[in-house]
Design a protein around this motif. Sequence first.
Motif, PDB file in Angstrom:
ATOM      1  N   HIS A 164       1.277  -1.502  -0.006  1.00  0.00           N
ATOM      2  CA  HIS A 164      -0.165   0.027   0.416  1.00  0.00           C
ATOM      3  C   HIS A 164       1.031   1.211   0.083  1.00  0.00           C
ATOM      4  CE1 HIS A 164      -3.038   2.478   1.641  1.00  0.00           C
ATOM      5  NE2 HIS A 164      -1.922   2.836   2.460  1.00  0.00           N
ATOM      6  N   VAL A 165       1.885   1.237   1.177  1.00  0.00           N
ATOM      7  CA  VAL A 165       2.545   2.231   0.858  1.00  0.00           C
ATOM      8  C   VAL A 165       3.332   2.398  -0.504  1.00  0.00           C
ATOM      9  CG1 VAL A 165       4.927   3.320   1.619  1.00  0.00           C
ATOM     10  CG2 VAL A 165       3.413   2.277   3.662  1.00  0.00           C
ATOM     11  N   LYS A 166       3.768   2.142  -0.684  1.00  0.00           N
ATOM     12  CA  LYS A 166       4.540   1.709  -2.301  1.00  0.00           C
ATOM     13  C   LYS A 166       3.737   2.270  -3.527  1.00  0.00           C
ATOM     14  CE  LYS A 166       8.310  -1.559  -1.491  1.00  0.00           C
ATOM     15  NZ  LYS A 166       8.432  -3.494  -2.074  1.00  0.00           N
ATOM     16  N   LYS A 209      14.964   3.009  -6.702  1.00  0.00           N
ATOM     17  CA  LYS A 209      15.160   1.576  -7.320  1.00  0.00           C
ATOM     18  C   LYS A 209      14.068   1.802  -8.477  1.00  0.00           C
ATOM     19  CE  LYS A 209      14.402  -2.882  -5.813  1.00  0.00           C
ATOM     20  NZ  LYS A 209      14.399  -3.659  -5.061  1.00  0.00           N
ATOM     21  N   THR A 210      12.595   2.331  -8.010  1.00  0.00           N
ATOM     22  CA  THR A 210      11.490   2.424  -9.164  1.00  0.00           C
ATOM     23  C   THR A 210      11.408   3.048 -10.017  1.00  0.00           C
ATOM     24  OG1 THR A 210       9.919   2.156  -7.677  1.00  0.00           O
ATOM     25  CG2 THR A 210       9.455   2.622  -9.698  1.00  0.00           C
ATOM     26  N   ARG A 211      12.531   4.065 -10.403  1.00  0.00           N
ATOM     27  CA  ARG A 211      13.174   5.406 -11.256  1.00  0.00           C
ATOM     28  C   ARG A 211      14.167   3.815 -12.852  1.00  0.00           C
ATOM     29  NH1 ARG A 211      13.006  10.852  -8.345  1.00  0.00           N
ATOM     30  NH2 ARG A 211      11.201  10.581  -7.824  1.00  0.00           N
ATOM     31  N   ARG A 212      14.272   3.811 -11.740  1.00  0.00           N
ATOM     32  CA  ARG A 212      15.609   2.778 -12.135  1.00  0.00           C
ATOM     33  C   ARG A 212      15.448   1.642 -13.131  1.00  0.00           C
ATOM     34  NH1 ARG A 212      18.919   3.881  -7.765  1.00  0.00           N
ATOM     35  NH2 ARG A 212      18.839   1.477  -7.783  1.00  0.00           N
ATOM     36  N   LEU A 213      14.635   0.435 -12.313  1.00  0.00           N
ATOM     37  CA  LEU A 213      13.885  -0.261 -13.328  1.00  0.00           C
ATOM     38  C   LEU A 213      12.763  -0.166 -13.570  1.00  0.00           C
ATOM     39  CD1 LEU A 213      14.151  -2.202  -9.852  1.00  0.00           C
ATOM     40  CD2 LEU A 213      15.696  -2.569 -11.295  1.00  0.00           C
ATOM     41  N   LYS A 214      11.923   1.028 -13.873  1.00  0.00           N
ATOM     42  CA  LYS A 214      10.601   0.890 -14.654  1.00  0.00           C
ATOM     43  C   LYS A 214      10.869   0.828 -16.660  1.00  0.00           C
ATOM     44  CE  LYS A 214       7.899   3.767 -13.018  1.00  0.00           C
ATOM     45  NZ  LYS A 214       7.300   4.758 -12.619  1.00  0.00           N
ATOM     46  N   LEU A 215      12.420   1.131 -16.912  1.00  0.00           N
ATOM     47  CA  LEU A 215      12.523   1.365 -17.727  1.00  0.00           C
ATOM     48  C   LEU A 215      13.645   0.471 -18.516  1.00  0.00           C
ATOM     49  CD1 LEU A 215      11.442   5.229 -18.771  1.00  0.00           C
ATOM     50  CD2 LEU A 215      10.121   3.044 -19.364  1.00  0.00           C
TER      51      LEU A 215
END
Length: 743
Positions: A164-166, A209-215
Amino acid sequence: MDDGTVGVQESSDMCISSDDDGIKQQNERSAELEHEHSEAQPDALVAKPELGMAFDTENEVREYYIKYAKAKGFGVTRRSSHSDDNGQLKYLTLSCSRYGKTQSKSRNMLKPNPTAGIGCKAKINIARGPDGKLHLSTAILDHNHTLSPQKSRLFRCNKKLDFHVKRRLELNDRAGIRVNKNFNSFVVAADGHDNLTFGEKNCRNFLEKTRRLKLGSGDAEAVRDYFVKMQSANPNFFSVMDVDDESRLRNVFWADARSRAVYESFHDVITFDTTYLMNKYDMPFACFVGVNHHGHSVLLGCALLSNEDTATFVWLFQAWLTCMSNRRPKAIITDQAKAIQNGVEEVFPESRYRWCLWHIMKKIPEKLGGYDEYDHIKVAIGNAVYDSLTITEFEVAWMHMLEKYCLADNEWLKGLYEHRHRWVPAFVKDAFWAGMSTTQRSESMNAFFDGYVNAKTTLKHFVTQYENALRDKVEKENIADFNSFYSTIPCITRFDIEKQFQSAYTNSKFKEFQEELTDIMYCDRKLIQKQGAIATYEITEDLLIDKEKGWRKDIVYHVYFNEEEFEVKCSCRRFEFRGILCRHILCVLTHMKIKEVPPQYIHDRWKKNVERKHNFIRCTYGGMEDTPVAKRFDRLCESFYPIAEIGAMSDASCNSLTEKLHALKIEYSSNSISENDKNQVGTQEDAPSDGKTTSKTILSPIPVRCAGRPPSLRKESKVDKLIRQANDKKKKAEQRDKKKAEQ
């Protein structure tokens, strides 16, 4: 006992006593504090480890010991473990996070980094028994340091982000909310930091990490994959990537389907600007910007450039022209840069081309500030540029200024005069520029992106934030369309001509018309010549120059009016320039009792019902990169919210609902996910990029310095830094050798 050996603690209380009485007293005091703390938090009451405790899985062991450690006030770390050939855990050691003794890794011995290891012996050993379960075989409970249950939440093992937090963090980040405000929303919701299981740094790390892994893994590769994905969503998405011989990214241009459709409706005037330096590679962000029927800036394509030379701009303009089906703009505004000028003249030879007036005028202090009469020179140039209504007036005023202040030999002024047809208002006001005298449209678009990207933004993060920024632009146009459709700005006069424009123009443009209409009160009309149906009027406008000082100035304009053919012109040429009838023409038309103007004086550009194909194109800005898990999570939350609202009405309903939810949690937790479901559960980064058609790797661009920017705005790249350091060392070595030779 060796950590990897399974043993049994002989002491009946399973504790190794500490030799330090002070530590024991402190721990006793900590226990008292723990008891007080546990009264406020019932979940903190956890049974201490005892020999023979059995657990089914490793996670169950970890959860138990971490919960016990949190109640006591120490951290937990995985110390050692061993698995058999089948991957089944044989034994596991969990210890206090302050076990062992760590050495500072600081290179400066005078500034050592803090270390946590102080040789604490507290630990538990878990071994798999004949029954297949994990049994507690060793437990050392005493610590050689003070425990603090109040600080337990700050240990790494107790910090976690649930789904939920993520989800909220990611959605808020897509909305452009800064991390600190994003985190503060959780603090407020939890009624303080003490009630959170994570900190702001955890949020930052997760989002990074999300920004790095998203694309994808690499910047250039990620941008390429993003373009492939966008084109698969809409075939009209256009992108071009320019790489060098080493497959390193140099330039990139893209325009989505909606921007291409917008250009079909508003292709008459565009501005182009590259003064926006935005990412860690120091690549200028160049954008093509137009104006819609509300007067709002609309993006018509953008690019990231590695250089600002003629070849780069020729490549970019040709890419943009290809994207726009080879339909050249009628007029284009750019900066004064020679490379841009060369590119425009080569690719857009038939377009009306002018320079940004603001960029030229702001250089006056730099170019002429050294003259003794600088203040007077600045005023004289301003009067010649802004007050000259005709080319002749400008020529006379300019030559008089050069002669009076002895500026005939100034090279900068010579260059400006040579290209006066590209920037002086008297030379360019005969064409339609949608009211733009500078590239402020491009610069305002750049400022709009400032809320989403900064100097550290990577390429792959930029393209997603770019979507968020443009989604807001689209929404603003939708709202403006609705306001013009749903509401009407009341007329402020009794002139019939005002009603005509009220029904035709969008609200924003009708406001501009009203401003011109109300300003006729400051205009004095005088008929100076009349020949049949043709009349010439002299309009003297009382213009307020400085409101605070009360400075006013009378400016004389001439209006030509052919009543028979209904042709009207003003020497200010505001209608030709902006598409809005000026106050001087309106002063004549209202005097002549004109009730309605012909269609040619109602500019189609500003009409409410202007044809716009982009309204029928699905906007792909900010398309959520949702995984199946995230979509199911959102769907469940939408179902839970109405139930939560009902349950929150009273304590009884809240308690009843909580019990039922707890029962549901136990029921669904006990049922393991089927293999079929497991195959469907995946993360976004695990999935291959859609439509990835080539395995050739595109390297990220080399950080470059860009022309036309002051040194203070430039950041030294790593490559330049290494070269500079090597040269410095070489010079020092040569100097030392020279001194030795002299000695």
